[in-house]
Design an enzyme around this catalytic site. Structure first.
Site, PDB file in Angstrom:
ATOM      1  N   TYR A  26       0.829  -1.162   0.097  1.00  0.00           N
ATOM      2  CA  TYR A  26      -0.040   0.062   0.170  1.00  0.00           C
ATOM      3  C   TYR A  26       0.891   1.194  -0.045  1.00  0.00           C
ATOM      4  CZ  TYR A  26      -4.594   2.321   0.835  1.00  0.00           C
ATOM      5  OH  TYR A  26      -5.637   3.037   0.790  1.00  0.00           O
ATOM      6  N   GLY A  27       1.868   1.138  -0.864  1.00  0.00           N
ATOM      7  CA  GLY A  27       2.703   2.247  -0.973  1.00  0.00           C
ATOM      8  C   GLY A  27       2.509   3.237  -2.191  1.00  0.00           C
ATOM      9  N   GLN A  87      10.542  -7.831  -4.575  1.00  0.00           N
ATOM     10  CA  GLN A  87       9.610  -8.663  -4.950  1.00  0.00           C
ATOM     11  C   GLN A  87       9.947 -10.068  -5.369  1.00  0.00           C
ATOM     12  OE1 GLN A  87       7.894  -6.775  -8.689  1.00  0.00           O
ATOM     13  NE2 GLN A  87       7.176  -4.994  -7.617  1.00  0.00           N
ATOM     14  N   HIS A 109       5.707  -2.783 -12.935  1.00  0.00           N
ATOM     15  CA  HIS A 109       7.173  -2.519 -13.637  1.00  0.00           C
ATOM     16  C   HIS A 109       7.405  -4.135 -13.944  1.00  0.00           C
ATOM     17  CE1 HIS A 109      10.727  -1.252 -14.658  1.00  0.00           C
ATOM     18  NE2 HIS A 109      11.406  -1.447 -13.468  1.00  0.00           N
ATOM     19  N   GLY A 135       1.987   7.106  -7.955  1.00  0.00           N
ATOM     20  CA  GLY A 135       0.796   6.858  -7.134  1.00  0.00           C
ATOM     21  C   GLY A 135      -0.333   7.965  -6.840  1.00  0.00           C
ATOM     22  N   GLU A 196      15.900   5.887 -17.066  1.00  0.00           N
ATOM     23  CA  GLU A 196      16.476   6.288 -15.818  1.00  0.00           C
ATOM     24  C   GLU A 196      17.941   6.321 -15.572  1.00  0.00           C
ATOM     25  OE1 GLU A 196      13.813   4.027 -13.483  1.00  0.00           O
ATOM     26  OE2 GLU A 196      15.522   2.173 -13.317  1.00  0.00           O
ATOM     27  N   GLU A 228      22.771  28.572 -12.228  1.00  0.00           N
ATOM     28  CA  GLU A 228      22.793  28.417 -13.700  1.00  0.00           C
ATOM     29  C   GLU A 228      22.735  26.961 -14.054  1.00  0.00           C
ATOM     30  OE1 GLU A 228      22.427  30.579 -15.923  1.00  0.00           O
ATOM     31  OE2 GLU A 228      22.639  32.384 -14.223  1.00  0.00           O
ATOM     32  N   SER A 253      16.133  33.004 -25.315  1.00  0.00           N
ATOM     33  CA  SER A 253      16.729  33.974 -26.169  1.00  0.00           C
ATOM     34  C   SER A 253      17.503  33.505 -27.465  1.00  0.00           C
ATOM     35  CB  SER A 253      17.717  34.758 -25.441  1.00  0.00           C
ATOM     36  OG  SER A 253      18.837  34.161 -25.213  1.00  0.00           O
TER      37      SER A 253
HETATM   38  P1  NDP Z   1       6.590   1.665  -2.349  1.00  0.00           P
HETATM   39  O1  NDP Z   1       7.701   1.400  -1.955  1.00  0.00           O
HETATM   40  O2  NDP Z   1       5.853   3.250  -2.431  1.00  0.00           O
HETATM   41  O3  NDP Z   1       5.233   0.910  -1.854  1.00  0.00           O
HETATM   42  C1  NDP Z   1       5.586  -0.470  -1.572  1.00  0.00           C
HETATM   43  C2  NDP Z   1       4.768  -0.965  -0.157  1.00  0.00           C
HETATM   44  O4  NDP Z   1       4.785  -2.428  -0.045  1.00  0.00           O
HETATM   45  C3  NDP Z   1       5.544  -0.352   1.131  1.00  0.00           C
HETATM   46  O5  NDP Z   1       4.203   0.148   1.663  1.00  0.00           O
HETATM   47  C4  NDP Z   1       6.086  -1.315   1.711  1.00  0.00           C
HETATM   48  O6  NDP Z   1       5.987  -1.229   3.042  1.00  0.00           O
HETATM   49  C5  NDP Z   1       5.299  -2.531   1.260  1.00  0.00           C
HETATM   50  N1  NDP Z   1       5.913  -4.082   1.512  1.00  0.00           N
HETATM   51  C6  NDP Z   1       7.212  -4.144   1.437  1.00  0.00           C
HETATM   52  N2  NDP Z   1       7.199  -5.627   1.882  1.00  0.00           N
HETATM   53  C7  NDP Z   1       6.035  -6.010   1.904  1.00  0.00           C
HETATM   54  C8  NDP Z   1       5.453  -7.408   2.058  1.00  0.00           C
HETATM   55  N3  NDP Z   1       6.313  -8.399   2.394  1.00  0.00           N
HETATM   56  N4  NDP Z   1       4.071  -7.386   2.336  1.00  0.00           N
HETATM   57  C9  NDP Z   1       3.331  -6.538   2.149  1.00  0.00           C
HETATM   58  N5  NDP Z   1       3.833  -5.127   2.099  1.00  0.00           N
HETATM   59  C10 NDP Z   1       5.095  -5.016   1.689  1.00  0.00           C
HETATM   60  O7  NDP Z   1       6.519   1.167  -3.865  1.00  0.00           O
HETATM   61  P2  NDP Z   1       6.078   1.778  -5.261  1.00  0.00           P
HETATM   62  O8  NDP Z   1       4.589   2.079  -4.999  1.00  0.00           O
HETATM   63  O9  NDP Z   1       6.804   3.034  -5.714  1.00  0.00           O
HETATM   64  O10 NDP Z   1       6.304   0.725  -6.391  1.00  0.00           O
HETATM   65  C11 NDP Z   1       5.466  -0.363  -6.586  1.00  0.00           C
HETATM   66  C12 NDP Z   1       5.532  -0.951  -7.991  1.00  0.00           C
HETATM   67  O11 NDP Z   1       5.251   0.362  -8.931  1.00  0.00           O
HETATM   68  C13 NDP Z   1       7.156  -1.143  -8.420  1.00  0.00           C
HETATM   69  O12 NDP Z   1       7.017  -2.312  -9.139  1.00  0.00           O
HETATM   70  C14 NDP Z   1       7.429  -0.030  -9.120  1.00  0.00           C
HETATM   71  O13 NDP Z   1       8.508  -0.066 -10.189  1.00  0.00           O
HETATM   72  C15 NDP Z   1       5.932   0.481  -9.816  1.00  0.00           C
HETATM   73  N6  NDP Z   1       5.949   1.768 -10.267  1.00  0.00           N
HETATM   74  C16 NDP Z   1       5.918   2.807  -9.500  1.00  0.00           C
HETATM   75  C17 NDP Z   1       5.932   4.012  -9.860  1.00  0.00           C
HETATM   76  C18 NDP Z   1       6.342   5.140  -8.759  1.00  0.00           C
HETATM   77  O14 NDP Z   1       5.788   6.348  -9.392  1.00  0.00           O
HETATM   78  N7  NDP Z   1       6.069   4.873  -7.665  1.00  0.00           N
HETATM   79  C19 NDP Z   1       5.407   4.273 -11.183  1.00  0.00           C
HETATM   80  C20 NDP Z   1       5.079   3.069 -11.965  1.00  0.00           C
HETATM   81  C21 NDP Z   1       5.324   1.891 -11.615  1.00  0.00           C
HETATM   82  P3  NDP Z   1       7.205  -0.540   3.780  1.00  0.00           P
HETATM   83  O15 NDP Z   1       7.312   0.837   3.209  1.00  0.00           O
HETATM   84  O16 NDP Z   1       6.869  -0.593   5.018  1.00  0.00           O
HETATM   85  O17 NDP Z   1       8.428  -1.149   3.484  1.00  0.00           O
HETATM   86 MG    MG Z   2      10.965   4.101 -13.820  1.00  0.00          MG
END
Ligand code: NDP
Ligand code: MG
Length: 334
Positions: A26-27, A87, A109, A135, A196, A228, A253
């Site tokens: 839930y990130g 992952q 991704h 997100g 990137e 700059e 310019s």
């Molecule tokens: P984040 O780091 O924001 O969120 C990942 C979440 O997963 C965190 O809350 C983390 O908790 C939690 N987590 C970690 N391990 C576990 C587990 N074992 N069980 C349950 N939850 C867990 O990641 P993003 O949203 O940035 O990225 C997710 C995917 O989306 C990636 O594949 C990324 O490449 C892709 N993506 C991201 C973009 C972006 O702009 N952010 C854009 C497009 C794609 P904690 O923080 O506590 O570790």
């Molecule tokens: Mg990227």
């Protein structure tokens, strides 16, 4: 060949009707997908790590987070939105054995899928639904009735049924309101890494630092070098973002425009481009992926060292001071 673009009319949300969608993580992306899909009428469950801020956020938003293994067992569609570095391990320990035939694994991704970190069981298909934005934007655009464009790709063996599910999912998060472009896991992964490394993060940071250092080493004041070579990047990038290089060149310019044409190619040379091709080859042949996966298995010693050293670059100190003078920029102290 121009890409195929799908819109709302090409996607049928009712295909998700009797399905449970498990959002793992839930990130940044997770909170956007989970809430948008729920608001689109889907049955959504969430997995998070107890005791973390994002677990609490999920609870605040009305979810009851489960462990990843529980969520995978209950889900028909499982979206893996964990940090890319974890992952592979989570897939092996909590996801793989809890998948059932007919399940669909969704990624945002392609890194882990494309570089062989997901050993997907028979009967399960993988698809990619990747918003081209962070997100919080995926959520904010959805709430205001719009959406962020998405990429769609089908994993090995996935066919038209999976494509329809992918489009329905993209509609559920608001993506088809903007447009969904079909790609492949290979193309998404390789172009993302290339962008990137070469342009957005690696190339731009190196360009900024080299320009700043050149001015300071020549005896100019660091503050001037910062304005700059760092501060004004935004001005230029905003123009490019709105109207491409042409609009940027129209707005600057004539002196700046002439300097651009006549000096730019001396900075990014044939040698630079040859190096870009090498970097692309390392991405394509998996050597970058191997390096990064092994780096993480070793608890990221080189990554942490580079991060520490880079944080000490003088441009960072000057920047911190100067940004405090500019109240409108919402300065971040990092
Ligand atoms: P984040 O780091 O924001 O969120 C990942 C979440 O997963 C965190 O809350 C983390 O908790 C939690 N987590 C970690 N391990 C576990 C587990 N074992 N069980 C349950 N939850 C867990 O990641 P993003 O949203 O940035 O990225 C997710 C995917 O989306 C990636 O594949 C990324 O490449 C892709 N993506 C991201 C973009 C972006 O702009 N952010 C854009 C497009 C794609 P904690 O923080 O506590 O570790
Ligand atoms: Mg990227």
């Amino acid at each position: 060949m121009p890409a195929t673009i799908y819109y709302d009319k090409d996607a049928d949300l009712s295909l998700l009707k009797n399905k449970t969608i498990a959002i793992l993580g839930y990130g940044s992306q997770g909170h956007g997908h989970a809430q948008n899909l729920r608001d689109s009428g889907c049955n959504v469950i969430v997995a998070e790590l107890p005791g973390t801020a994002n677990y609490e956020q999920a609870v605040k938003d009305g979810f009851q987070p489960l462990s990843a293994s529980e969520a995978v067992k209950k889900g028909d569609i499982i979206t893996i939105l964990l940090p890319d570095e974890v992952q592979g391990d989570v897939f092996r320990t909590q996801i793989r054995d809890n998948l059932s035939p007919g399940n669909i694994l969704v990624c945002s991704h392609g890194f882990n899928y494309h570089f062989g970190q997901f050993d997907i069981p028979k009967g399960v298909s993988a698809i990619l639904v990747a918003p081209k934005g962070p997100g919080h934007l995926v959520r904010a655009e959805y709430v205001r009735g719009a959406g962020v464009p998405c990429l769609l790709a089908l994993g090995e063996g996935a066919g038209d049924e999976a494509r329809k599910i992918g489009l329905a999912y993209a509609k559920g998060i608001g993506g088809t309101r903007a447009g969904v472009i079909e790609t492949t896991f290979a193309e998404e992964t390789e172009t993302d890494l290339f962008g990137e490394q070469v342009v957005l993060c690696g190339g731009l940071s190196a360009l900024i630092k080299a320009g700043y250092e050149t001015l300071v080493e020549a005896g100019y004041q660091p503050e001037m070098a910062y304005f700059e070579c760092v501060h004004e990047v935004k001005l230029i990038v905003d123009l490019i973002y709105q109207g491409g290089l042409n609009y940027m060149r129209y707005s600057i310019s004539n002196t700046a425009e002439y300097g651009d044409y006549s000096r730019g190619p001396r900075i990014v040379t044939d040698q630079t481009k040859a190096e870009m091709k090498k970097i692309l080859a390392e991405i394509q042949d998996g050597s970058f992926a191997r390096e990064w996966i092994l780096e993480n298995k070793a608890n990221a010693p080189a990554f942490k060292a580079m991060r520490r050293l880079e944080r000490q670059h003088p441009v960072e100190e000057v920047g911190r001071q100067l940004r405090r003078l500019m109240s409108w920029i919402d300065a971040k102290e990092y």
